[in-house]
Design a protein around this motif. Structure first.
Motif, PDB file in Angstrom:
ATOM      1  N   SER A  24       0.832  -1.193   0.000  1.00  0.00           N
ATOM      2  CA  SER A  24       0.000   0.000   0.000  1.00  0.00           C
ATOM      3  C   SER A  24       0.871   1.249   0.000  1.00  0.00           C
ATOM      4  CB  SER A  24      -0.904   0.021   1.240  1.00  0.00           C
ATOM      5  OG  SER A  24      -1.445   1.314   1.410  1.00  0.00           O
ATOM      6  N   ALA A  25       1.858   1.236   0.893  1.00  0.00           N
ATOM      7  CA  ALA A  25       2.692   2.428   1.058  1.00  0.00           C
ATOM      8  C   ALA A  25       3.541   2.679  -0.187  1.00  0.00           C
ATOM      9  CB  ALA A  25       3.569   2.265   2.293  1.00  0.00           C
ATOM     10  N   ILE A  26       4.132   1.618  -0.716  1.00  0.00           N
ATOM     11  CA  ILE A  26       5.032   1.775  -1.865  1.00  0.00           C
ATOM     12  C   ILE A  26       4.205   1.792  -3.136  1.00  0.00           C
ATOM     13  CG2 ILE A  26       6.911   0.713  -3.163  1.00  0.00           C
ATOM     14  CD1 ILE A  26       7.631  -0.646  -0.384  1.00  0.00           C
ATOM     15  N   GLY A  27       4.320   2.870  -3.868  1.00  0.00           N
ATOM     16  CA  GLY A  27       3.520   2.956  -5.083  1.00  0.00           C
ATOM     17  C   GLY A  27       3.967   4.152  -5.899  1.00  0.00           C
ATOM     18  N   GLY A  29       3.431   7.041  -5.279  1.00  0.00           N
ATOM     19  CA  GLY A  29       3.906   8.060  -4.345  1.00  0.00           C
ATOM     20  C   GLY A  29       5.423   8.075  -4.279  1.00  0.00           C
ATOM     21  N   ASN A  30       6.030   6.901  -4.293  1.00  0.00           N
ATOM     22  CA  ASN A  30       7.482   6.811  -4.186  1.00  0.00           C
ATOM     23  C   ASN A  30       8.179   7.099  -5.505  1.00  0.00           C
ATOM     24  OD1 ASN A  30       5.987   4.900  -2.445  1.00  0.00           O
ATOM     25  ND2 ASN A  30       7.966   4.701  -1.456  1.00  0.00           N
ATOM     26  N   TYR A 107      -5.287   9.007  -8.827  1.00  0.00           N
ATOM     27  CA  TYR A 107      -4.201   8.021  -8.793  1.00  0.00           C
ATOM     28  C   TYR A 107      -4.367   7.000  -9.915  1.00  0.00           C
ATOM     29  CZ  TYR A 107      -0.745   5.252  -6.113  1.00  0.00           C
ATOM     30  OH  TYR A 107       0.368   4.583  -5.677  1.00  0.00           O
ATOM     31  N   PHE A 229       1.353  10.931   2.358  1.00  0.00           N
ATOM     32  CA  PHE A 229       0.858  10.249   1.157  1.00  0.00           C
ATOM     33  C   PHE A 229       1.631   8.954   0.952  1.00  0.00           C
ATOM     34  CE2 PHE A 229       0.597   9.388  -3.368  1.00  0.00           C
ATOM     35  CZ  PHE A 229      -0.709   9.713  -3.691  1.00  0.00           C
ATOM     36  N   LEU A 231       3.258   7.097   3.026  1.00  0.00           N
ATOM     37  CA  LEU A 231       3.021   6.057   4.030  1.00  0.00           C
ATOM     38  C   LEU A 231       1.542   5.671   4.103  1.00  0.00           C
ATOM     39  CD1 LEU A 231       5.413   7.378   6.815  1.00  0.00           C
ATOM     40  CD2 LEU A 231       5.685   5.280   5.499  1.00  0.00           C
ATOM     41  N   SER A 232       0.719   6.175   3.203  1.00  0.00           N
ATOM     42  CA  SER A 232      -0.725   5.859   3.175  1.00  0.00           C
ATOM     43  C   SER A 232      -1.416   6.257   4.474  1.00  0.00           C
ATOM     44  CB  SER A 232      -0.958   4.357   2.944  1.00  0.00           C
ATOM     45  OG  SER A 232      -0.377   3.937   1.761  1.00  0.00           O
ATOM     46  N   MET A 235      -6.010   8.829   6.155  1.00  0.00           N
ATOM     47  CA  MET A 235      -7.351   8.575   5.620  1.00  0.00           C
ATOM     48  C   MET A 235      -7.890   7.221   6.077  1.00  0.00           C
ATOM     49  SD  MET A 235      -6.644   7.461   1.722  1.00  0.00           S
ATOM     50  CE  MET A 235      -7.636   5.993   1.924  1.00  0.00           C
ATOM     51  N   SER A 323      -1.235  -0.309  -4.314  1.00  0.00           N
ATOM     52  CA  SER A 323      -1.708   0.906  -3.625  1.00  0.00           C
ATOM     53  C   SER A 323      -3.166   1.217  -3.963  1.00  0.00           C
ATOM     54  CB  SER A 323      -0.840   2.109  -3.994  1.00  0.00           C
ATOM     55  OG  SER A 323       0.493   1.877  -3.624  1.00  0.00           O
ATOM     56  N   LEU A 327      -6.461   1.732  -1.472  1.00  0.00           N
ATOM     57  CA  LEU A 327      -7.359   2.903  -1.483  1.00  0.00           C
ATOM     58  C   LEU A 327      -8.806   2.450  -1.611  1.00  0.00           C
ATOM     59  CD1 LEU A 327      -5.209   5.115  -3.858  1.00  0.00           C
ATOM     60  CD2 LEU A 327      -5.942   5.829  -1.575  1.00  0.00           C
TER      61      LEU A 327
HETATM   62  N1  PFF Z   1       1.054   5.372  -0.384  1.00  0.00           N
HETATM   63  C1  PFF Z   1       0.650   5.256  -1.756  1.00  0.00           C
HETATM   64  C2  PFF Z   1       1.819   5.639  -2.628  1.00  0.00           C
HETATM   65  O1  PFF Z   1       2.841   6.106  -2.123  1.00  0.00           O
HETATM   66  O2  PFF Z   1       1.727   5.473  -3.831  1.00  0.00           O
HETATM   67  C3  PFF Z   1      -0.571   6.090  -2.051  1.00  0.00           C
HETATM   68  C4  PFF Z   1      -1.662   5.937  -1.038  1.00  0.00           C
HETATM   69  C5  PFF Z   1      -2.246   4.700  -0.831  1.00  0.00           C
HETATM   70  C6  PFF Z   1      -2.055   7.016  -0.264  1.00  0.00           C
HETATM   71  C7  PFF Z   1      -3.212   4.536   0.158  1.00  0.00           C
HETATM   72  C8  PFF Z   1      -3.004   6.887   0.717  1.00  0.00           C
HETATM   73  C9  PFF Z   1      -3.572   5.627   0.928  1.00  0.00           C
HETATM   74  F1  PFF Z   1      -4.437   5.483   1.860  1.00  0.00           F
END
Ligand code: PFF
Length: 461
Positions: A24-27, A29-30, A107, A229, A231-232, A235, A323, A327
């Motif tokens: 989830s965290a790695i996506g 966003g990174n 996204y 963002f 680290l997700s 939300m 990711s 969401l």
């Molecule tokens: N953390 C994900 C990313 O870095 O791509 C994006 C994301 C996923 C943000 C889930 C928030 C979330 F709840």
């Protein structure tokens, strides 16, 4: 203590959970958002503030969210309802559900671009070395094509719903276990290549040279938003995932592992992209197309370059998928838990609504000038960028503020620590007091101060 609810589904164990949460965290966003935001915000100063926020706000809020989830065994709205009955706190969960929906709606557009680039890589479009400006023109041709942008978004939404409809263990965990390690190995290989490019020195200097004059309010806000963002957080995504983490597992260990890998991968992405950019002579402040424009200029200098290109975009699409499923899971878990609706039907229904909301973002990259931002547009930024900042930065930051206030001052750090201790094997640890201090004071004060400064200066992005 709320009994564990096996019916809701659970992650099988620590490794599965860590990989799913890391997934989830790695996506994007990174790999997409971190480098281009760092590029726009001057590099080193942004990166340093970002790292500070990961430690001072990110990890504390991550522990808070996972504890809320595991203690309550619920989706974000239900979690607050269980831990603070008859209060307005469940509204914080509802805000999270809305934010998740809105983030997914832009996204999935960018995730669609990764699929488009995967197809281009397979066709060999980047095989014969291309310059930065040719690469930029190719990117614009793809994202500015309305039919294509919408179709790619639809493809991605279908993939996401396809996984989510199977639930937690069978869907999310099974996919993450294989894909995340593969992604990591590929990134290491690409970093090795980038570091031997002629522009490596300049790229690394840009990324790591700290220039205090770059420290402005938008840079600080951008770094905080990016940390959350990435680290997700903010939300309820990690509340939801925490609710699937078995009680016998060590929660703090899982949280720190996820934060560590997420940060490592963002830095690796920077180490891959900036040397490539400086070698190709492209502008680091080039905006949202940065990764898509920079990467094709390196592949051709690699042995088996096309293979690397295909692997890179395949894994980027997969990282995006792990990711997007997280969401969508937040929204789906809400309707399944709270309304008792069937998972598969909810997943398809929400996926479709979100796709509709994604269309203006898909069209905002040149296809429809009114949505594209800047001159001749109704908007200061493109519709996609506007959502990215509004929900991705402000929504998550506001959500994190409320979550830290909830855990620090309403539910209580003691109750949260009780939950963290389960499965951790220690009753007291040195960091317990530090965490409580960060959640109660540092997180809320830092966020409020930043908001006050933003209102004061009027510099919103
Ligand atoms: N953390 C994900 C990313 O870095 O791509 C994006 C994301 C996923 C943000 C889930 C928030 C979330 F709840």
């Amino acid at each position: 203590m709320i009994p564990e609810n096996q019916q809701r589904g659970n992650f099988g164990g620590k490794v599965g959970f860590i990989l799913a949460a890391a997934g989830s965290a790695i996506g994007l966003g990174n790999i997409w958002r971190f480098p281009y935001t760092a590029g726009e915000h001057g590099g080193g100063a942004f990166v340093l503030v970002y790292l500070a926020f990961v430690v001072l706000v990110g990890i504390p809020v991550l522990l808070a969210e996972l504890s809320i989830g595991r203690a309550s065994q619920r989706n974000p709205v239900g979690a607050f309802r269980v831990l603070a009955p008859r209060t307005w706190w469940p509204a914080v969960g509802a805000l999270g559900v809305v934010t998740g929906f809105a983030i997914l709606a832009f996204y999935s557009v960018v995730a669609g671009w990764t699929v488009g680039y995967l197809v281009k890589a397979m066709r060999g479009d980047f095989a014969a070395g291309i310059t930065a400006s040719e690469s930029a023109a190719q990117f614009q041709a793809l994202i500015g094509n309305p039919g294509l942008a919408i179709a790619l978004t639809a493809v991605f939404m279908v993939l996401t719903v396809g996984v989510i409809q199977f639930g937690v263990g069978e869907g999310i965990e099974r996919f993450s276990k294989v894909l995340m390690p593969a992604f990591f190995v590929l990134l290491l290989l690409l970093a090795g290549r980038s570091l031997t490019l002629p522009g490596a020195g300049a790229g690394l200097r840009f990324l790591f040279h700290f220039d205090p004059s770059q420290l402005t309010i938008p840079v600080i806000m951008g770094a905080l938003g990016q940390a959350l963002f990435s680290l997700s957080l903010g939300m309820g995504c990690m509340i939801t995932y925490g609710s699937y983490l078995p009680r016998r597992e060590n929660l703090p260990f899982a949280a720190v592992s996820v934060a560590f890998f997420d940060t490592l991968i963002a830095l690796l992405a920077g180490i891959i992209i900036f040397p490539a950019l400086f070698t190709a002579g492209a502008d680091p402040a080039g905006g949202a197309g940065l990764v898509f424009i920079a990467m094709p200029t390196v592949f051709d200098s690699l042995p088996a370059g096309q293979l690397f290109a295909v692997a890179f975009y395949a894994l980027l699409a997969i990282a995006a998928l792990t990711s997007t499923i997280s969401l969508l899971e937040v929204v789906v878990a809400y309707f399944v838990d709270e309304k008792g609706w069937p998972r598969a039907a909810v997943a398809w229904g929400i996926g479709f609504l979100c796709f509709l909301l994604a269309i203006p973002s898909a069209l905002s990259q040149g296809a429809v000038p009114a949505l594209s931002g800047g001159e001749g547009s109704l908007l200061p930024l493109s519709f996609l960028d506007l959502n990215n900042i509004l929900f991705g930065n402000y929504g998550l930051t506001f959500g994190s503020l409320l979550i830290s206030l909830f855990v620090g001052w309403k539910w209580g750090t003691r109750a949260a620590l009780e939950e963290m201790k389960r499965g951790a094997g220690t009753d007291r640890a040195w960091w317990h007091a530090a965490w409580a201090f960060l959640v109660r004071f540092v997180c809320p004060v830092a966020i409020v101060l930043i908001f006050v400064f933003i209102l004061w200066t009027g510099e919103y992005f």
